[in-house]
Enzyme design. Structure first.
Site, PDB file in Angstrom:
ATOM      1  N   ASP A  21       6.145 -11.613   7.235  1.00  0.00           N
ATOM      2  CA  ASP A  21       6.814 -11.123   5.912  1.00  0.00           C
ATOM      3  C   ASP A  21       7.317 -12.228   5.237  1.00  0.00           C
ATOM      4  O   ASP A  21       7.835 -13.265   5.985  1.00  0.00           O
ATOM      5  CB  ASP A  21       7.684 -10.024   6.129  1.00  0.00           C
ATOM      6  CG  ASP A  21       8.102  -9.265   4.881  1.00  0.00           C
ATOM      7  OD1 ASP A  21       7.189  -9.594   3.857  1.00  0.00           O
ATOM      8  OD2 ASP A  21       9.000  -8.548   5.009  1.00  0.00           O
ATOM      9  N   ASN A  69      -0.691  -1.933   1.472  1.00  0.00           N
ATOM     10  CA  ASN A  69      -1.192  -2.988   0.965  1.00  0.00           C
ATOM     11  C   ASN A  69      -2.376  -2.873  -0.288  1.00  0.00           C
ATOM     12  O   ASN A  69      -2.210  -3.822  -1.183  1.00  0.00           O
ATOM     13  CB  ASN A  69      -1.481  -4.218   1.908  1.00  0.00           C
ATOM     14  CG  ASN A  69      -0.267  -4.826   2.777  1.00  0.00           C
ATOM     15  OD1 ASN A  69      -0.289  -5.492   3.798  1.00  0.00           O
ATOM     16  ND2 ASN A  69       0.998  -4.778   1.888  1.00  0.00           N
TER      17      ASN A  69
HETATM   18  C1  FPP Z   1       3.503 -10.361   3.835  1.00  0.00           C
HETATM   19  O1  FPP Z   1       4.163 -11.310   2.868  1.00  0.00           O
HETATM   20  C2  FPP Z   1       2.188 -10.710   4.303  1.00  0.00           C
HETATM   21  C3  FPP Z   1       0.829 -10.150   4.130  1.00  0.00           C
HETATM   22  C4  FPP Z   1       0.896  -8.834   3.541  1.00  0.00           C
HETATM   23  C5  FPP Z   1      -0.160 -10.630   4.368  1.00  0.00           C
HETATM   24  C6  FPP Z   1      -0.359 -11.887   5.583  1.00  0.00           C
HETATM   25  C7  FPP Z   1      -1.566 -12.611   5.554  1.00  0.00           C
HETATM   26  C8  FPP Z   1      -1.542 -13.734   6.037  1.00  0.00           C
HETATM   27  C9  FPP Z   1      -0.403 -14.468   6.642  1.00  0.00           C
HETATM   28  C10 FPP Z   1      -2.836 -14.605   5.841  1.00  0.00           C
HETATM   29  C11 FPP Z   1      -3.992 -14.186   6.632  1.00  0.00           C
HETATM   30  C12 FPP Z   1      -3.725 -13.696   8.017  1.00  0.00           C
HETATM   31  C13 FPP Z   1      -4.925 -13.972   8.954  1.00  0.00           C
HETATM   32  C14 FPP Z   1      -4.387 -13.529  10.396  1.00  0.00           C
HETATM   33  C15 FPP Z   1      -5.820 -14.878   8.918  1.00  0.00           C
HETATM   34  P1  FPP Z   1       4.524 -10.444   1.503  1.00  0.00           P
HETATM   35  O2  FPP Z   1       3.213 -10.753   0.631  1.00  0.00           O
HETATM   36  O3  FPP Z   1       4.648  -9.052   1.980  1.00  0.00           O
HETATM   37  O4  FPP Z   1       5.817 -11.061   1.083  1.00  0.00           O
HETATM   38  P2  FPP Z   1       6.924 -10.715   0.246  1.00  0.00           P
HETATM   39  O5  FPP Z   1       7.543  -9.634   0.753  1.00  0.00           O
HETATM   40  O6  FPP Z   1       7.660 -11.919   0.111  1.00  0.00           O
HETATM   41  O7  FPP Z   1       6.396 -10.358  -1.358  1.00  0.00           O
END
Ligand code: FPP
Length: 252
Positions: A21, A69
């Site tokens: 996250d 998401n």
């Molecule tokens: C959460 O941060 C992250 C995600 C919803 C996506 C995670 C994806 C990756 C790290 C890239 C691809 C992964 C792989 C396994 C190849 P957020 O967007 O919720 O952050 P925020 O809470 O700060 O808005």
């Protein structure tokens, strides 16, 4: 502190799960598009996986995309799907070199065709690897997972395939996406949020939880080792009292 050196190699967890996250906040803080945060987050996936293989952790589960998401802006969802396709394609060779097997949990049928194909290909091409199993939770919802398990069990009961008395924890476990995979001993969540967010609700029943303020794109191997170190400093009691555990450990 060098946490890796301090680890007790006899008490390395078999399964670690991570809620990655903070990608969005990391990017916003830097005046960048949220997708830059996700792209940088891929580097942290590499860090965590390298640390896990290094410690010979058998299972590493990463929460990469939840069913919720899909509600994000279309450009971000499309960008995340593209990132997944390109990352899996570009990392496949490295997964094989490092003996990593790829699995997915979640309703991957509903992912875009290109993403589904890339995943199926990578799962197939890594199926004989014997090292760490990297489990990507994609289009995943724990409540949905439990609902689907309940439905399948109810259907079997209706068809007379199972008796009521046979519905026990083991049977339920065997109907989850994670059938055959031990529950995580440790779950890590980055970015300072202290929530489970519909992730492995059944499987985390007795897991130790590690919350760190580090945003996912800043998460490095050392952060992973630190989480394992802190996990090792806790006593997992499974409902027993400390004296009982000490007695059990004496008999080990
Ligand atoms: C959460 O941060 C992250 C995600 C919803 C996506 C995670 C994806 C990756 C790290 C890239 C691809 C992964 C792989 C396994 C190849 P957020 O967007 O919720 O952050 P925020 O809470 O700060 O808005």
């Amino acid at each position: 502190m060098n946490y890796k050196e301090k680890l007790d190699i006899n008490r390395i967890p078999e399964h670690v799960a991570i809620i990655m996250d903070g990608n969005g906040r990391w990017a916003t803080e830097k005046g960048q598009m949220r997708l830059v945060g996700h792209a940088t987050g891929v580097e942290s996936v590499r860090e965590a996986l390298t640390a896990a293989t290094d410690l010979q952790i058998k299972y590493l589960t990463l929460y990469a995309f939840s069913t919720e998401n899909w509600n994000r802006p279309k450009a971000e969802v499309d960008g995340l799907m593209d990132l997944l396709v390109t990352t899996i394609a570009s990392e496949l060779e490295s997964l094989n070199t490092n003996d990593v097997r790829l699995l997915t949990i979640g309703n991957s049928d509903e992912l875009p065709e290109s993403c589904k194909n890339e995943l199926l290909n990578a799962v197939k091409r890594t199926e004989n690897n014997k090292g760490t199993v990297l489990i990507l939770a994609l289009n995943y919802s724990s409540k949905l997972e439990i609902k689907q398990a309940v439905k399948r069990i109810a259907e079997k009961y209706k068809q007379g395939e199972i008796e009521l008395d046979e519905i026990n924890e083991e049977l339920i476990q065997n109907h989850l996406y994670t059938a055959g995979i031990p529950d995580p001993e440790l779950m890590i969540r980055t970015s300072g949020e202290i929530r489970i967010s519909n992730f492995l609700l059944w499987q985390l029943a007795y897991s130790e939880l590690h919350f760190t303020p580090v945003l996912w794109p800043d998460f490095k191997k050392e952060d992973f080792y630190r989480a394992i170190y802190e996990y090792q400093s806790r006593q997992r009691r499974f409902g027993m009292i400390a004296e009982q555990l000490n007695e059990l450990n004496k008999n080990d």
